[in-house]
Scaffold this motif. Sequence first.
Motif, PDB file in Angstrom:
ATOM      1  N   ASN A  69       0.827  -1.209   0.000  1.00  0.00           N
ATOM      2  CA  ASN A  69       0.000   0.000   0.000  1.00  0.00           C
ATOM      3  C   ASN A  69       0.859   1.256   0.000  1.00  0.00           C
ATOM      4  O   ASN A  69       0.582   2.213  -0.726  1.00  0.00           O
ATOM      5  N   SER A  70       1.898   1.259   0.811  1.00  0.00           N
ATOM      6  CA  SER A  70       2.792   2.415   0.867  1.00  0.00           C
ATOM      7  C   SER A  70       3.483   2.624  -0.469  1.00  0.00           C
ATOM      8  O   SER A  70       3.618   3.757  -0.940  1.00  0.00           O
ATOM      9  N   LYS A  73       1.094   4.206  -2.945  1.00  0.00           N
ATOM     10  CA  LYS A  73       0.861   5.618  -2.620  1.00  0.00           C
ATOM     11  C   LYS A  73       2.065   6.466  -3.017  1.00  0.00           C
ATOM     12  O   LYS A  73       1.909   7.568  -3.540  1.00  0.00           O
ATOM     13  N   GLU A  76       2.108   6.776  -6.792  1.00  0.00           N
ATOM     14  CA  GLU A  76       1.063   7.710  -7.228  1.00  0.00           C
ATOM     15  C   GLU A  76       1.503   9.161  -7.000  1.00  0.00           C
ATOM     16  O   GLU A  76       1.351  10.015  -7.883  1.00  0.00           O
TER      17      GLU A  76
END
Length: 103
Positions: A69-70, A73, A76
């Motif tokens: 997830n990190s 992110k 992105e």
Amino acid sequence: MCKKEDSSFCFAMGILAGVVGGIVAGVLLAPKSGEESRKDLKNAVDNLREKYSPEVIQAKEQALCAIKNSKSKIEEAYNKFNEYLKAKQLAKAKNNETNVDEM
């Protein structure tokens, strides 16, 4: 350091750290020979593996999920920043082109 939604992961890591720390302290402070200490340590690790294997696997999965997830992110944010820089460069180039045409 741990967020509310990560409390089970933090709890599992805390237990794991406490158990490992207790084993290491016990081995280091025990008045035994090196061979006996290694044997005791191996037995303790084998017992831990049998007893806490599901929790360790779950903690590992949660850690890998958090890393994934990190990473997404960060990627992105990097892409947005890169697009922003390209847009600024394009705007600057157009501005320079307009200034040259006006001369």
